[in-house]
Design a protein around this motif. Structure first.
Motif, PDB file in Angstrom:
ATOM      1  N   ASP A 109       0.819  -1.209   0.000  1.00 53.17           N
ATOM      2  CA  ASP A 109       0.000   0.000   0.000  1.00 53.17           C
ATOM      3  C   ASP A 109       0.857   1.266   0.000  1.00 53.17           C
ATOM      4  O   ASP A 109       1.757   1.411   0.835  1.00 53.17           O
ATOM      5  CB  ASP A 109      -0.895   0.043   1.240  1.00 53.17           C
ATOM      6  CG  ASP A 109      -1.931  -1.059   1.258  1.00 53.17           C
ATOM      7  OD1 ASP A 109      -2.435  -1.408   0.173  1.00 53.17           O
ATOM      8  OD2 ASP A 109      -2.215  -1.576   2.355  1.00 53.17           O
ATOM      9  N   VAL A 110       0.566   2.183  -0.918  1.00 60.15           N
ATOM     10  CA  VAL A 110       1.210   3.492  -0.900  1.00 60.15           C
ATOM     11  C   VAL A 110       0.498   4.324   0.160  1.00 60.15           C
ATOM     12  O   VAL A 110      -0.722   4.513   0.106  1.00 60.15           O
ATOM     13  CB  VAL A 110       1.145   4.179  -2.282  1.00 60.15           C
ATOM     14  CG1 VAL A 110       1.760   5.571  -2.214  1.00 60.15           C
ATOM     15  CG2 VAL A 110       1.859   3.337  -3.333  1.00 60.15           C
ATOM     16  N   VAL A 111       1.261   4.809   1.142  1.00 58.48           N
ATOM     17  CA  VAL A 111       0.672   5.566   2.256  1.00 58.48           C
ATOM     18  C   VAL A 111       0.931   7.060   2.128  1.00 58.48           C
ATOM     19  O   VAL A 111       0.287   7.863   2.797  1.00 58.48           O
ATOM     20  CB  VAL A 111       1.177   5.041   3.613  1.00 58.48           C
ATOM     21  CG1 VAL A 111       0.797   3.579   3.802  1.00 58.48           C
ATOM     22  CG2 VAL A 111       2.673   5.236   3.780  1.00 58.48           C
ATOM     23  N   PHE A 112       1.884   7.435   1.274  1.00 56.03           N
ATOM     24  CA  PHE A 112       2.279   8.832   1.117  1.00 56.03           C
ATOM     25  C   PHE A 112       2.877   9.002  -0.268  1.00 56.03           C
ATOM     26  O   PHE A 112       3.595   8.123  -0.750  1.00 56.03           O
ATOM     27  CB  PHE A 112       3.343   9.171   2.180  1.00 56.03           C
ATOM     28  CG  PHE A 112       3.949  10.545   2.080  1.00 56.03           C
ATOM     29  CD1 PHE A 112       3.472  11.581   2.859  1.00 56.03           C
ATOM     30  CD2 PHE A 112       5.014  10.797   1.221  1.00 56.03           C
ATOM     31  CE1 PHE A 112       4.049  12.849   2.782  1.00 56.03           C
ATOM     32  CE2 PHE A 112       5.589  12.050   1.145  1.00 56.03           C
ATOM     33  CZ  PHE A 112       5.104  13.082   1.926  1.00 56.03           C
ATOM     34  N   SER A 113       2.591  10.139  -0.899  1.00 48.35           N
ATOM     35  CA  SER A 113       3.168  10.423  -2.208  1.00 48.35           C
ATOM     36  C   SER A 113       3.424  11.919  -2.304  1.00 48.35           C
ATOM     37  O   SER A 113       2.627  12.718  -1.796  1.00 48.35           O
ATOM     38  CB  SER A 113       2.217   9.976  -3.314  1.00 48.35           C
ATOM     39  OG  SER A 113       2.797  10.156  -4.583  1.00 48.35           O
ATOM     40  N   GLY A 114       4.521  12.290  -2.941  1.00 54.03           N
ATOM     41  CA  GLY A 114       4.792  13.710  -3.072  1.00 54.03           C
ATOM     42  C   GLY A 114       5.844  14.035  -4.097  1.00 54.03           C
ATOM     43  O   GLY A 114       6.633  13.176  -4.511  1.00 54.03           O
ATOM     44  N   THR A 115       5.828  15.296  -4.506  1.00 51.44           N
ATOM     45  CA  THR A 115       6.863  15.846  -5.355  1.00 51.44           C
ATOM     46  C   THR A 115       7.615  16.881  -4.540  1.00 51.44           C
ATOM     47  O   THR A 115       7.005  17.826  -4.016  1.00 51.44           O
ATOM     48  CB  THR A 115       6.259  16.498  -6.620  1.00 51.44           C
ATOM     49  OG1 THR A 115       5.516  15.512  -7.330  1.00 51.44           O
ATOM     50  CG2 THR A 115       7.358  17.049  -7.516  1.00 51.44           C
ATOM     51  N   PHE A 116       8.917  16.687  -4.416  1.00 51.75           N
ATOM     52  CA  PHE A 116       9.775  17.554  -3.626  1.00 51.75           C
ATOM     53  C   PHE A 116      10.609  18.416  -4.570  1.00 51.75           C
ATOM     54  O   PHE A 116      11.264  17.896  -5.475  1.00 51.75           O
ATOM     55  CB  PHE A 116      10.692  16.713  -2.727  1.00 51.75           C
ATOM     56  CG  PHE A 116       9.955  16.037  -1.611  1.00 51.75           C
ATOM     57  CD1 PHE A 116      10.039  16.521  -0.321  1.00 51.75           C
ATOM     58  CD2 PHE A 116       9.161  14.929  -1.849  1.00 51.75           C
ATOM     59  CE1 PHE A 116       9.345  15.916   0.718  1.00 51.75           C
ATOM     60  CE2 PHE A 116       8.458  14.315  -0.823  1.00 51.75           C
ATOM     61  CZ  PHE A 116       8.550  14.809   0.462  1.00 51.75           C
ATOM     62  N   THR A 117      10.545  19.727  -4.366  1.00 53.41           N
ATOM     63  CA  THR A 117      11.353  20.664  -5.150  1.00 53.41           C
ATOM     64  C   THR A 117      12.608  20.954  -4.343  1.00 53.41           C
ATOM     65  O   THR A 117      12.540  21.537  -3.258  1.00 53.41           O
ATOM     66  CB  THR A 117      10.577  21.960  -5.427  1.00 53.41           C
ATOM     67  OG1 THR A 117       9.348  21.634  -6.078  1.00 53.41           O
ATOM     68  CG2 THR A 117      11.396  22.893  -6.309  1.00 53.41           C
ATOM     69  N   CYS A 118      13.737  20.503  -4.875  1.00 47.01           N
ATOM     70  CA  CYS A 118      15.009  20.623  -4.175  1.00 47.01           C
ATOM     71  C   CYS A 118      15.958  21.509  -4.982  1.00 47.01           C
ATOM     72  O   CYS A 118      15.883  21.548  -6.212  1.00 47.01           O
ATOM     73  CB  CYS A 118      15.639  19.242  -3.993  1.00 47.01           C
ATOM     74  SG  CYS A 118      14.535  18.046  -3.219  1.00 47.01           S
ATOM     75  N   PHE A 119      16.836  22.182  -4.276  1.00 48.70           N
ATOM     76  CA  PHE A 119      17.812  23.064  -4.915  1.00 48.70           C
ATOM     77  C   PHE A 119      19.218  22.688  -4.477  1.00 48.70           C
ATOM     78  O   PHE A 119      19.420  22.235  -3.345  1.00 48.70           O
ATOM     79  CB  PHE A 119      17.536  24.525  -4.548  1.00 48.70           C
ATOM     80  CG  PHE A 119      16.212  25.020  -5.059  1.00 48.70           C
ATOM     81  CD1 PHE A 119      16.095  25.502  -6.353  1.00 48.70           C
ATOM     82  CD2 PHE A 119      15.086  24.979  -4.264  1.00 48.70           C
ATOM     83  CE1 PHE A 119      14.874  25.943  -6.837  1.00 48.70           C
ATOM     84  CE2 PHE A 119      13.861  25.415  -4.731  1.00 48.70           C
ATOM     85  CZ  PHE A 119      13.753  25.902  -6.027  1.00 48.70           C
ATOM     86  N   VAL A 120      20.179  22.906  -5.370  1.00 51.25           N
ATOM     87  CA  VAL A 120      21.592  22.684  -5.062  1.00 51.25           C
ATOM     88  C   VAL A 120      22.323  24.014  -5.234  1.00 51.25           C
ATOM     89  O   VAL A 120      22.764  24.351  -6.341  1.00 51.25           O
ATOM     90  CB  VAL A 120      22.220  21.596  -5.962  1.00 51.25           C
ATOM     91  CG1 VAL A 120      23.680  21.393  -5.597  1.00 51.25           C
ATOM     92  CG2 VAL A 120      21.454  20.287  -5.835  1.00 51.25           C
ATOM     93  N   PRO A 121      22.421  24.799  -4.148  1.00 51.20           N
ATOM     94  CA  PRO A 121      23.157  26.058  -4.246  1.00 51.20           C
ATOM     95  C   PRO A 121      24.662  25.813  -4.337  1.00 51.20           C
ATOM     96  O   PRO A 121      25.148  24.734  -3.992  1.00 51.20           O
ATOM     97  CB  PRO A 121      22.785  26.780  -2.947  1.00 51.20           C
ATOM     98  CG  PRO A 121      22.403  25.698  -1.999  1.00 51.20           C
ATOM     99  CD  PRO A 121      21.839  24.570  -2.834  1.00 51.20           C
TER     100      PRO A 121
END
Length: 129
Positions: A109-121
């Motif tokens: 079962d998928v309990v959580f799903s998301g798109t994370f916007t990450c940056f590499v300074p």
């Protein structure tokens, strides 16, 4: 692959890396009694989010990577004793801005799903230089 980011993380709270490759990661978290939000054993969502965030960071695996935003959904509850597996896939590798898809599962079962916007300074966000 050598882990190059978030080296000081408490893996009992954010998960244990099982696999770290260029653009992907898999992280496992055992839901402990200390993570329960109430007497029913419901796991506080912050721990699940932390697991997913850590998986996103590991998929990029750069010392300076930081989270900028997240669009997430909690799909099913997690309980004390559950073992959660987060799988992260960097959708935009080789850019300074990364969109990382993360799904967290318990068994099938998928309990959580998301798109994370990450940056590499260029420098660490706390660098004074």
């Amino acid at each position: 692959m050598k882990i190059s980011t978030h080296e000081g993380i408490d893996q009992s709270l954010c998960g244990e890396p099982l696999e770290v490759n260029a653009g992907t990661s898999t992280v496992r978290l055992l839901c402990l009694p200390s993570m329960a939000a109430d007497d029913s054993g419901l796991i506080h969502g912050g721990f699940i989010f932390g697991l997913a965030d850590y998986a996103a960071m590991l998929s990029i695996n750069h010392p300076n990577v930081v989270l900028g935003a997240a669009d997430t959904r909690f799909l099913k509850p997690s309980r004390v004793g559950d073992t959660l597996i987060a799988r992260a896939q960097d959708q935009t590798p080789e850019d300074r801005k990364h969109l990382v898809q993360v799904d967290v599962s318990c068994n099938d079962d998928v309990v959580f799903s998301g798109t994370f916007t990450c940056f590499v300074p260029q420098k660490h966000v706390l660098s004074k230089e």
